[in-house]
Every structure is written in structure tokens, then in C-alpha cells.
Design an enzyme around this catalytic site. Structure first.
Site, PDB file in Angstrom:
ATOM      1  N   ASP A 288      -2.759  30.611  64.837  1.00 27.92           N
ATOM      2  CA  ASP A 288      -2.710  31.474  64.807  1.00 27.92           C
ATOM      3  C   ASP A 288      -1.862  31.642  66.229  1.00 27.92           C
ATOM      4  O   ASP A 288      -0.590  31.924  66.561  1.00 27.92           O
ATOM      5  CB  ASP A 288      -3.349  33.287  64.968  1.00 27.92           C
ATOM      6  CG  ASP A 288      -3.153  33.426  63.568  1.00 27.92           C
ATOM      7  OD1 ASP A 288      -2.493  33.096  62.541  1.00 27.92           O
ATOM      8  OD2 ASP A 288      -4.588  33.979  63.365  1.00 27.92           O
TER       9      ASP A 288
ATOM     10  N   HIS B 187      -6.997  35.183  67.182  1.00 35.93           N
ATOM     11  CA  HIS B 187      -7.253  36.578  67.920  1.00 35.93           C
ATOM     12  C   HIS B 187      -7.892  36.690  67.370  1.00 35.93           C
ATOM     13  O   HIS B 187      -8.813  38.144  67.709  1.00 35.93           O
ATOM     14  CB  HIS B 187      -6.125  37.048  67.668  1.00 35.93           C
ATOM     15  CG  HIS B 187      -5.075  37.322  66.539  1.00 35.93           C
ATOM     16  ND1 HIS B 187      -5.535  38.701  65.818  1.00 35.93           N
ATOM     17  CD2 HIS B 187      -4.759  36.509  64.686  1.00 35.93           C
ATOM     18  CE1 HIS B 187      -5.202  38.392  65.230  1.00 35.93           C
ATOM     19  NE2 HIS B 187      -4.852  37.381  64.416  1.00 35.93           N
TER      20      HIS B 187
ATOM     21  N   TYR C 198       5.194  38.129  68.805  1.00 35.10           N
ATOM     22  CA  TYR C 198       4.180  37.875  68.542  1.00 35.10           C
ATOM     23  C   TYR C 198       2.234  38.142  69.504  1.00 35.10           C
ATOM     24  O   TYR C 198       1.904  38.493  69.249  1.00 35.10           O
ATOM     25  CB  TYR C 198       4.170  36.698  67.517  1.00 35.10           C
ATOM     26  CG  TYR C 198       2.572  36.365  67.344  1.00 35.10           C
ATOM     27  CD1 TYR C 198       2.726  36.440  66.078  1.00 35.10           C
ATOM     28  CD2 TYR C 198       1.459  35.385  67.414  1.00 35.10           C
ATOM     29  CE1 TYR C 198       1.692  36.322  65.150  1.00 35.10           C
ATOM     30  CE2 TYR C 198       0.502  35.357  67.502  1.00 35.10           C
ATOM     31  CZ  TYR C 198       0.386  34.979  65.377  1.00 35.10           C
ATOM     32  OH  TYR C 198      -0.774  35.135  65.094  1.00 35.10           O
TER      33      TYR C 198
ATOM     34  N   ASP D  11      -4.650  35.870  55.298  1.00 38.19           N
ATOM     35  CA  ASP D  11      -3.318  35.463  55.139  1.00 38.19           C
ATOM     36  C   ASP D  11      -3.471  33.534  55.592  1.00 38.19           C
ATOM     37  O   ASP D  11      -2.291  32.919  55.205  1.00 38.19           O
ATOM     38  CB  ASP D  11      -2.667  36.046  56.054  1.00 38.19           C
ATOM     39  CG  ASP D  11      -3.367  35.864  57.312  1.00 38.19           C
ATOM     40  OD1 ASP D  11      -4.092  36.103  57.629  1.00 38.19           O
ATOM     41  OD2 ASP D  11      -2.321  34.802  58.830  1.00 38.19           O
TER      42      ASP D  11
ATOM     43  N   HIS E 224       1.180  30.532  61.111  1.00 40.19           N
ATOM     44  CA  HIS E 224       2.159  30.811  61.263  1.00 40.19           C
ATOM     45  C   HIS E 224       4.153  30.162  61.665  1.00 40.19           C
ATOM     46  O   HIS E 224       3.930  29.736  63.197  1.00 40.19           O
ATOM     47  CB  HIS E 224       2.406  32.707  61.197  1.00 40.19           C
ATOM     48  CG  HIS E 224       1.830  32.905  60.357  1.00 40.19           C
ATOM     49  ND1 HIS E 224       1.118  32.935  59.403  1.00 40.19           N
ATOM     50  CD2 HIS E 224       0.367  33.750  61.290  1.00 40.19           C
ATOM     51  CE1 HIS E 224       0.280  33.593  59.510  1.00 40.19           C
ATOM     52  NE2 HIS E 224      -0.303  33.824  60.007  1.00 40.19           N
TER      53      HIS E 224
ATOM     54  N   HIS F 156      -0.284  42.685  58.431  1.00 33.22           N
ATOM     55  CA  HIS F 156      -1.307  43.582  59.355  1.00 33.22           C
ATOM     56  C   HIS F 156      -2.267  45.337  58.526  1.00 33.22           C
ATOM     57  O   HIS F 156      -1.745  46.173  59.602  1.00 33.22           O
ATOM     58  CB  HIS F 156      -1.471  43.216  60.355  1.00 33.22           C
ATOM     59  CG  HIS F 156      -2.123  41.997  61.132  1.00 33.22           C
ATOM     60  ND1 HIS F 156      -2.260  42.035  62.448  1.00 33.22           N
ATOM     61  CD2 HIS F 156      -2.829  41.179  60.614  1.00 33.22           C
ATOM     62  CE1 HIS F 156      -3.024  40.694  62.413  1.00 33.22           C
ATOM     63  NE2 HIS F 156      -3.059  40.734  61.623  1.00 33.22           N
TER      64      HIS F 156
ATOM     65  N   HIS G 150      -9.454  30.163  60.506  1.00 31.44           N
ATOM     66  CA  HIS G 150      -9.240  30.969  60.791  1.00 31.44           C
ATOM     67  C   HIS G 150      -9.906  32.465  59.345  1.00 31.44           C
ATOM     68  O   HIS G 150      -8.314  31.694  58.117  1.00 31.44           O
ATOM     69  CB  HIS G 150      -8.266  31.549  61.721  1.00 31.44           C
ATOM     70  CG  HIS G 150      -7.744  33.147  61.650  1.00 31.44           C
ATOM     71  ND1 HIS G 150      -9.121  34.286  61.913  1.00 31.44           N
ATOM     72  CD2 HIS G 150      -7.146  33.565  61.518  1.00 31.44           C
ATOM     73  CE1 HIS G 150      -8.599  35.587  62.015  1.00 31.44           C
ATOM     74  NE2 HIS G 150      -7.466  35.020  62.066  1.00 31.44           N
TER      75      HIS G 150
ATOM     76  N   GLU H 289      -9.123  34.537  58.721  1.00 35.38           N
ATOM     77  CA  GLU H 289      -8.755  35.951  57.965  1.00 35.38           C
ATOM     78  C   GLU H 289      -7.722  35.984  56.960  1.00 35.38           C
ATOM     79  O   GLU H 289      -7.027  34.985  56.731  1.00 35.38           O
ATOM     80  CB  GLU H 289      -7.154  36.156  58.681  1.00 35.38           C
ATOM     81  CG  GLU H 289      -6.483  37.750  59.026  1.00 35.38           C
ATOM     82  CD  GLU H 289      -6.302  38.378  60.282  1.00 35.38           C
ATOM     83  OE1 GLU H 289      -5.213  39.514  59.943  1.00 35.38           O
ATOM     84  OE2 GLU H 289      -5.870  37.090  60.992  1.00 35.38           O
TER      85      GLU H 289
END
Length: 396
Positions: free
Chosen positions: A164, A145, A192, A83, A225, A23, A79, A81
């Protein structure tokens, strides 16, 4: 490196051993991370998520060794995002007409990231995608999230692809929860949760109840992850349910920064007072300028109560305390008590500033704090010890 999880499911992601920050510079990843992408082969072939952009070309070359790209029938993006979706633009250049299954919010996010109008198929909780002998069941998980997040469940193999949720930043060649160091795994999981999911704990609790209410067997949980949960996979769900309920251990954490050791001496004296009053409580001290902030936040998450201390500087506090208090405020911890302390030479505002920051962060402030003039003398040290005793007694 690709490997089979079941006869149907193959991991095709990337282990990132070198990752130190995530992040941007906001999250420390001492143990590296993984970007988990999954290939499911049945009558129809499905790719779940991709990897972070720096590994996009490597990802595509490895994926081609597993399957001709034009044989991928569907892409699921849990998701948006980067990554998880970073390799998507390069992949879509090669297979531009492949349908992408995601939530409505993910469409907005993906268009915002990549400015492409791909063949999006919006799904909601309960929607299904048949791939032959098995099917996917989609489960929206907004704010776990991001607003676009979802999970999906593969029948037959009984796998929950959780994105996530239930993940951790943890690089390993083992890739299964029963093979890795259990203390390392637990630490990365709670870190996390504490740093990323704490503000959404009420939503986490409701989503867990919803998923459990489906009464679906779960043989594995495959997050985006870290390691795959195959041995007692619901153990991490149980932990999330525990962490989501204003989690506390019998711990007091003292955060401080110091210029000429005065505030450090005060912190140590307060710790001594707590210890005298309570022989059982776990006490931890952290200099916020010298300790990793995400590790500190994890300890705050675990604590029943915290104390924060700073000398007064320009009518305020030292910058490391100001920064971490801003992050703590955003995490919205619940049901924790607190107090402030500090040294000063002239005006002495630091305790008042810290007290207001604690209140705005949702902590129950139990007293007006404690401050001492200049370098603590014997009287001030004794006062700090008594302050610690009083704090230990007031927190219960």
C-alpha cells in the site's frame, strides 16, 4: 489485461474503472483504482498478492493464460486486506499445497478472513527467498497501514514491491508514472497519504530511513494500487518523507455547515478578514455537507491552520461537522492551529462543542472562537472579518 514490466515480472492485476468508494463507504475513489498482482518467472515462479473478491474468477482465468497454475511455486502475500487477498481462497482450492510467504501477523489476518490453515511460511525483515538467478528480500512494514504489512525487494531487477505504501487509487491503462497526468497522480497520492497513512507518519519516516539504509538500487517501485513508479521512482519516497514530517503548506482551510446561510456568511466574512491580513496565504472554504469528506481531509492535511463552524442544533453541531471531526481526530494531525465559529438562536453551544473537538483532535486552539446571534447583521459580519484578521495573525 496482463503486461510485462521486465522480462521477469508481469503485471496480472485488475483495473477497476467503476470503483467509487473504498473501505466500505469510507474513502472516495473518483479516479477508480487498480488491484496490482505481480507474476515473477525465474527458476521458480512467484505470485505477489491477488485481487479483490469481485474480480477473483476473472483474475484466475487471466492468470491461467499467463502460466499453468500448478507451475506457481510460491505465493507472497504482502498484506491480508481483502482487496489484496480476495482471490486467494479460490486460487488455493486449485493449488492447495503452494507455500504462502507472509508475516506472522498476516497469518493471523488471513486465518481470520478465510478460516483456512494453508502452508504458511513466516518471514521477517532481512529474510530471503531464492528463486534461481534472483532472490527476494523481505521487509516488514507494520502499520503501513496494517500490522501485517510487508514489502519485498527483487534483486537483479531492483524492484521494490511496496504494497500500500507509495500507491494511489488511480485507474489508468498507462500504468506507469511517467505516462499519466502528473497533477492527477500527485493529487491521488497526497489524498491517499492524508486519509490513510497520516496516523502512522512516525512509522513511515522510520521505515523510509530503514529501507534507504539498505543501500539497495531501486529501478522501480511497484505498489498494490495505482501506477508503477519507473521514472525517478524515488520521487514518491521523497514525497512521503516530506509528508511524514507534519506536512504544511501556506494554507488555511475553513470547514462549515449551515442551516439558513448564517454560518456560511460568517465563514465567508472570516475568509475576507484572513485575506485582508495576509495577501499570500491560500484560503479554501468547504461546506462539509456538500463536499467529499476525503477531499476535505486532504486539504486539512495541507493546511497550517483550520477554522470550523456550525450553527447550534439541539445544544450541539450539525451532523456533517460531527462526522468529519471524528475522522479528523482519528488521523491525529500534528502542529496545526485552529479555532471555531458559529451562529445560534437560543443556547449557542456549537462553538464550545467544536472547540473541544478541535482540542481532542490535537489542534492548538488559538482563541475561544466567535459566535453570532441569528442571521449575521452588519455588526456581526464586521466582527467575523476582524476575527479572521486576528486568526491570520495568531497562527504564525
Amino acid at each position: 489485461m496482463a503486461f510485462k514490466i521486465t522480462e521477469t515480472v508481469t503485471w496480472v492485476g485488475k483495473v477497476d474503472w467503476e470503483l467509487k468508494k473504498f473501505h466500505g463507504e469510507e474513502y472516495s475513489t473518483h479516479k477508480g483504482s487498480t488491484y496490482n498482482s505481480y507474476l515473477i518467472r525465474d527458476e521458480k515462479n512467484v505470485l505477489i498478492d491477488t485481487v479483490w473478491l469481485p474480480f477473483a474468477q476473472e483474475f484466475l482465468e487471466n492468470l491461467k493464460q499467463e502460466i499453468p497454475l500448478d507451475k506457481i511455486d510460491y505465493i507472497i502475500i504482502n498484506h491480508a486486506e481483502s482487496d489484496h487477498s480476495g482471490a486467494l481462497p479460490q486460487l488455493m482450492k486449485l493449488i492447495p499445497d503452494t507455500p504462502i510467504y507472509c508475516t506472522a501477523n498476516a497469518v493471523k489476518s488471513l486465518k481470520g478472513h478465510y478460516h483456512q490453515d494453508w502452508d504458511f511460511h513466516v518471514v521477517k525483515t532481512g529474510d530471503k527467498l531464492n528463486i534461481g538467478s534472483k532472490e527476494f528480500i523481505f521487509i516488514e512494514a507494520p502499520m503501513l497501514h496494517w500490522p501485517d504489512t510487508m514489502m519485498n525487494y527483487l534483486t537483479g531487477d531492483n524492484i521494490l514491491f511496496s504494497n500500500d505504501a507509495f500507491g494511489q487509487h488511480y485507474a489508468s491503462e498507462y500504468m506507469f508514472n511517467d505516462l499519466v497526468d502528473q497533477s492527477e497522480l500527485y493529487q491521488e497520492c497526497i489524498k491517499y497519504y492524508a486519509n490513510i497513512l497520516t496516523p502512522f507518519s512516525r512509522l513511515v519516516d522510520r521505515k523510509i530511513q530503514e529501507v534507504v539504509g539498505f543501500n539497495l538500487p531501486v529501478n522501480m517501485i511497484c505498489p498494490s494500487h495505482g501506477v508503477i513508479w519507473r521514472d525517478n521512482p524515488l520521487q514518491i519516497v521523497t514525497k512521503y518523507a516530506e509528508w511524514a514530517k507534519d506536512y504544511q503548506e501556506n494554507q488555511i482551510t475553513i470547514l462549515y455547515d449551515t442551516m439558513w446561510d448564517g454560518t456560511r456568511k460568517m465563514a465567508e466574512a472570516i475568509a475576507e478578514g484572513i485575506k485582508q491580513a495576509d495577501q499570500v496565504v491560500n484560503i479554501k472554504l468547504y461546506n462539509t455537507a456538500r463536499k467529499d469528506k476525503n477531499d476535505i481531509i486532504t486539504e486539512v492535511f495541507k493546511s497550517k491552520a483550520i477554522l470550523v463552524g456550525s450553527p447550534t442544533v439541539n445544544k450541539g453541531i450539525l451532523s456533517s461537522l460531527a462526522g468529519i471531526m471524528e475522522e479528523i481526530k482519528g488521523l491525529a494531525f500534528k502542529n496545526k492551529k485552529a479555532a471555531a465559529f458559529g451562529t445560534y438562536g437560543w443556547s449557542g453551544e456549537s462553538v464550545k462543542v467544536l472547540t473541544e473537538l478541535l482540542k481532542s483532535g490535537g489542534f492548538t486552539v488559538v482563541n475561544e472562537g466567535f459566535k453570532g446571534l441569528w442571521n449575521p447583521d452588519e455588526q456581526t459580519v464586521n466582527g467575523a472579518i476582524n476575527f479572521g484578521k486576528g486568526f491570520a495573525q495568531s497562527r504564525d
